[in-house]
Motif scaffolding. Sequence first.
Motif, PDB file in Angstrom:
ATOM      1  N   ARG A  39     -19.782 -82.001 -43.072  1.00  0.00           N
ATOM      2  CA  ARG A  39     -19.932 -80.649 -42.351  1.00  0.00           C
ATOM      3  C   ARG A  39     -18.522 -81.477 -41.287  1.00  0.00           C
ATOM      4  NH1 ARG A  39     -20.471 -82.377 -36.145  1.00  0.00           N
ATOM      5  NH2 ARG A  39     -20.878 -79.374 -35.452  1.00  0.00           N
ATOM      6  N   GLU A  40     -17.786 -82.687 -41.688  1.00  0.00           N
ATOM      7  CA  GLU A  40     -16.619 -82.713 -41.399  1.00  0.00           C
ATOM      8  C   GLU A  40     -15.290 -81.931 -42.000  1.00  0.00           C
ATOM      9  OE1 GLU A  40     -15.118 -84.518 -39.130  1.00  0.00           O
ATOM     10  OE2 GLU A  40     -17.358 -85.463 -38.042  1.00  0.00           O
ATOM     11  N   ALA A  41     -15.981 -82.559 -43.568  1.00  0.00           N
ATOM     12  CA  ALA A  41     -14.694 -81.292 -44.437  1.00  0.00           C
ATOM     13  C   ALA A  41     -15.006 -80.192 -44.181  1.00  0.00           C
ATOM     14  CB  ALA A  41     -15.157 -81.754 -45.482  1.00  0.00           C
ATOM     15  N   PHE A  42     -15.823 -79.072 -44.362  1.00  0.00           N
ATOM     16  CA  PHE A  42     -15.845 -78.283 -44.898  1.00  0.00           C
ATOM     17  C   PHE A  42     -16.661 -77.461 -43.656  1.00  0.00           C
ATOM     18  CE2 PHE A  42     -16.385 -80.438 -48.831  1.00  0.00           C
ATOM     19  CZ  PHE A  42     -15.015 -80.007 -49.208  1.00  0.00           C
ATOM     20  N   GLY A  43     -17.023 -77.954 -42.650  1.00  0.00           N
ATOM     21  CA  GLY A  43     -18.297 -77.184 -41.265  1.00  0.00           C
ATOM     22  C   GLY A  43     -19.209 -77.255 -41.631  1.00  0.00           C
ATOM     23  N   ASP A  44     -19.701 -76.293 -40.083  1.00  0.00           N
ATOM     24  CA  ASP A  44     -21.586 -76.314 -40.295  1.00  0.00           C
ATOM     25  C   ASP A  44     -22.140 -76.262 -41.317  1.00  0.00           C
ATOM     26  OD1 ASP A  44     -20.571 -77.311 -37.178  1.00  0.00           O
ATOM     27  OD2 ASP A  44     -20.891 -75.478 -36.779  1.00  0.00           O
TER      28      ASP A  44
ATOM     29  N   SER B  54     -35.873 -89.320 -44.885  1.00  0.00           N
ATOM     30  CA  SER B  54     -36.753 -88.327 -44.378  1.00  0.00           C
ATOM     31  C   SER B  54     -36.483 -87.827 -42.790  1.00  0.00           C
ATOM     32  CB  SER B  54     -37.983 -87.705 -45.066  1.00  0.00           C
ATOM     33  OG  SER B  54     -38.912 -88.516 -44.402  1.00  0.00           O
ATOM     34  N   ALA B  55     -36.387 -88.703 -42.236  1.00  0.00           N
ATOM     35  CA  ALA B  55     -35.743 -87.951 -40.209  1.00  0.00           C
ATOM     36  C   ALA B  55     -34.903 -88.086 -40.147  1.00  0.00           C
ATOM     37  CB  ALA B  55     -36.395 -88.848 -39.822  1.00  0.00           C
ATOM     38  N   GLN B  56     -33.639 -89.621 -41.290  1.00  0.00           N
ATOM     39  CA  GLN B  56     -32.411 -89.512 -40.450  1.00  0.00           C
ATOM     40  C   GLN B  56     -31.755 -88.616 -40.277  1.00  0.00           C
ATOM     41  OE1 GLN B  56     -31.845 -91.665 -38.697  1.00  0.00           O
ATOM     42  NE2 GLN B  56     -32.073 -94.296 -39.696  1.00  0.00           N
ATOM     43  N   THR B  57     -31.561 -87.811 -41.994  1.00  0.00           N
ATOM     44  CA  THR B  57     -30.505 -86.028 -42.219  1.00  0.00           C
ATOM     45  C   THR B  57     -31.018 -85.556 -40.711  1.00  0.00           C
ATOM     46  OG1 THR B  57     -30.273 -87.153 -43.830  1.00  0.00           O
ATOM     47  CG2 THR B  57     -29.902 -84.673 -43.485  1.00  0.00           C
ATOM     48  N   PRO B  58     -32.289 -84.656 -41.106  1.00  0.00           N
ATOM     49  CA  PRO B  58     -32.744 -83.928 -39.723  1.00  0.00           C
ATOM     50  C   PRO B  58     -32.455 -84.577 -38.324  1.00  0.00           C
ATOM     51  CG  PRO B  58     -34.530 -84.245 -41.621  1.00  0.00           C
ATOM     52  CD  PRO B  58     -33.870 -85.413 -41.536  1.00  0.00           C
ATOM     53  N   TYR B  59     -32.225 -85.744 -37.972  1.00  0.00           N
ATOM     54  CA  TYR B  59     -31.966 -86.122 -36.784  1.00  0.00           C
ATOM     55  C   TYR B  59     -30.514 -86.145 -36.600  1.00  0.00           C
ATOM     56  CZ  TYR B  59     -30.273 -89.699 -33.468  1.00  0.00           C
ATOM     57  OH  TYR B  59     -29.951 -90.358 -32.612  1.00  0.00           O
ATOM     58  N   ALA B  60     -29.762 -86.486 -37.624  1.00  0.00           N
ATOM     59  CA  ALA B  60     -28.003 -85.831 -37.201  1.00  0.00           C
ATOM     60  C   ALA B  60     -27.758 -84.196 -36.823  1.00  0.00           C
ATOM     61  CB  ALA B  60     -27.609 -86.764 -38.766  1.00  0.00           C
ATOM     62  N   ALA B  61     -28.297 -83.558 -37.705  1.00  0.00           N
ATOM     63  CA  ALA B  61     -28.797 -82.010 -37.417  1.00  0.00           C
ATOM     64  C   ALA B  61     -28.729 -81.512 -36.758  1.00  0.00           C
ATOM     65  CB  ALA B  61     -28.741 -81.406 -38.946  1.00  0.00           C
ATOM     66  N   ALA B  62     -29.455 -82.003 -36.043  1.00  0.00           N
ATOM     67  CA  ALA B  62     -30.014 -81.670 -34.637  1.00  0.00           C
ATOM     68  C   ALA B  62     -29.361 -82.182 -33.124  1.00  0.00           C
ATOM     69  CB  ALA B  62     -31.524 -82.068 -34.338  1.00  0.00           C
ATOM     70  N   LYS B  63     -28.252 -82.938 -33.222  1.00  0.00           N
ATOM     71  CA  LYS B  63     -28.067 -83.551 -32.818  1.00  0.00           C
ATOM     72  C   LYS B  63     -26.312 -83.098 -32.697  1.00  0.00           C
ATOM     73  CE  LYS B  63     -27.326 -87.184 -30.610  1.00  0.00           C
ATOM     74  NZ  LYS B  63     -28.738 -87.592 -29.150  1.00  0.00           N
ATOM     75  N   ASP B  64     -26.055 -82.111 -33.659  1.00  0.00           N
ATOM     76  CA  ASP B  64     -25.271 -81.491 -34.063  1.00  0.00           C
ATOM     77  C   ASP B  64     -25.733 -79.971 -33.307  1.00  0.00           C
ATOM     78  OD1 ASP B  64     -23.211 -83.326 -34.355  1.00  0.00           O
ATOM     79  OD2 ASP B  64     -23.671 -83.444 -36.470  1.00  0.00           O
ATOM     80  N   GLY B  65     -26.947 -79.512 -33.058  1.00  0.00           N
ATOM     81  CA  GLY B  65     -27.064 -78.355 -32.821  1.00  0.00           C
ATOM     82  C   GLY B  65     -27.590 -77.006 -34.177  1.00  0.00           C
ATOM     83  N   LEU B  66     -27.575 -78.391 -35.429  1.00  0.00           N
ATOM     84  CA  LEU B  66     -27.860 -77.348 -36.556  1.00  0.00           C
ATOM     85  C   LEU B  66     -29.380 -77.107 -37.556  1.00  0.00           C
ATOM     86  CD1 LEU B  66     -24.667 -77.837 -38.666  1.00  0.00           C
ATOM     87  CD2 LEU B  66     -25.227 -76.737 -36.979  1.00  0.00           C
ATOM     88  N   PHE B  67     -30.137 -78.187 -36.835  1.00  0.00           N
ATOM     89  CA  PHE B  67     -31.427 -78.389 -37.170  1.00  0.00           C
ATOM     90  C   PHE B  67     -32.255 -77.981 -35.673  1.00  0.00           C
ATOM     91  CE2 PHE B  67     -34.155 -79.749 -40.845  1.00  0.00           C
ATOM     92  CZ  PHE B  67     -32.864 -79.347 -41.766  1.00  0.00           C
TER      93      PHE B  67
END
Length: 463
Positions: free
Chosen positions: A82-87, A301-314
């Motif tokens: 996400r940092e390199a190529f966007g949402d 399994s919960a960490q990546t969706p957590y990070a994405a949800a914090k950014d509004g992508l999940f």
Amino acid sequence: MTTPAPQNRHARRFGLPVATALVMGNIIGGGIFLLPASVAPFGTISLVAFAILTAGAIALALVFGRLAERHPRTGGPYVYAREAFGDFAGFLAAWSYWITTWVSNAALAVAAVGYLDVLIPVQHSTAATIAAALLLQWLPALANLAGTRYVGAVQVVSTVLKFVPLLLVAVGGLFFFDTANLGPFQAGDHSAAGAVSASAAILLFSYLGVESAAVSAGEVKDPARNVGRATILGTAAAAGIYLLGTLSVFGTVAHDELVGSTAPFSDAVDSMFGGSWGGTVVALAALVSMVGALNGWTLLSAQTPYAAAKDGLFPQVFATKRRGVPTVGVLVTVVLASLLTVYNYTAGSQRVFEVLVLVTTFTATVPYLLATAAQIHHLLSGRPDRVDRRRLVRDAVLAAAAFGFSMWLVAGSGYAAVYQGVLFLFAGVLVYAWMSARRNRVANTEESGTCAQSYSTSSVAGR
């Protein structure tokens, strides 16, 4: 004076030992107990494939370590992409990694039941088999829900317990090594290159999990320093166990017997010490190994969706966190894995489940490719404030090697798995469209409200 919030006694950040155990435990599941027999038909040339794959995995581990220094946040490959190529790239990394984790958890539970059956017969009925598989999934999930303090404890204990018998064979087997057992260097009708590629296709997925510490960076103490160290130490230790264990089994079990073996480590123990108790020991070690892997993968399994949800992508519900653990992510993942497990046992078609497991070997590499591409993007950005010139050449070589390793993983997963995996990714595109539209709608509403307030203020001032 502000009083600091009290620390939750159930939540505890991982130190270097626990983070290393997480990497080792997730890389080494139950596959190691069958690997020597799986590659024996190709001859000892398969050790060459092991060495190449080990080099690729360590290169990937080093790249993750460098990325974690710049972005020491929970999410790992998702954050880097996400940092390199966007949402959109970040979402694809999160989506594909999430699919990998919950389908792999179901696969691990099903495989663990086979080893449990050696100790406690459960496969005499479908109901007992399903109950055992679900129990093996929910116990690690409950450990996760109890808090990161307990996740770390389970991970360290399971890693230590499973490495005792593995080290017994890997190191002890060298004292019983007999070169007469090795068999031909190149067996079968394959060319040397063909034998290496064919054995590599079997071994490729043994190194999935090198990203474990990076994905959980937010729960690691001093992540900029410890994530890279844990990734490298854990990967190197797992690689050492793989190589020594396979070599020892090759040297203690006759080649013709090994080709047809269903429990090569058991046969190695029996050959070393006599008797027939090796099967029970290895079954217990494999069961502990898989439970430890389930414990670690459930957290991931919960960490990546957590990070994405914090950014509004999940969906925002995945951002719910208690006791240091994204509880909703854990629950959703274990429920999906449980449903898939029940379907596997009741549908009467083992092939459906096997295809889904193969898909995970493709979906797992999507975040790897995006993360290594992010590192290459960083190195080629040409911004002096972002690129350390002294490390440029070394980092570029490592990134290229890691990208090549990831591409090899994709190729090794096979045409069918790539085809099915792309369909899974396209299903995720629909989810991204929904989340993106929702974020835009909220942003437009807020903008309209701001404009209306500004207009009202200016009108009053005009009067």
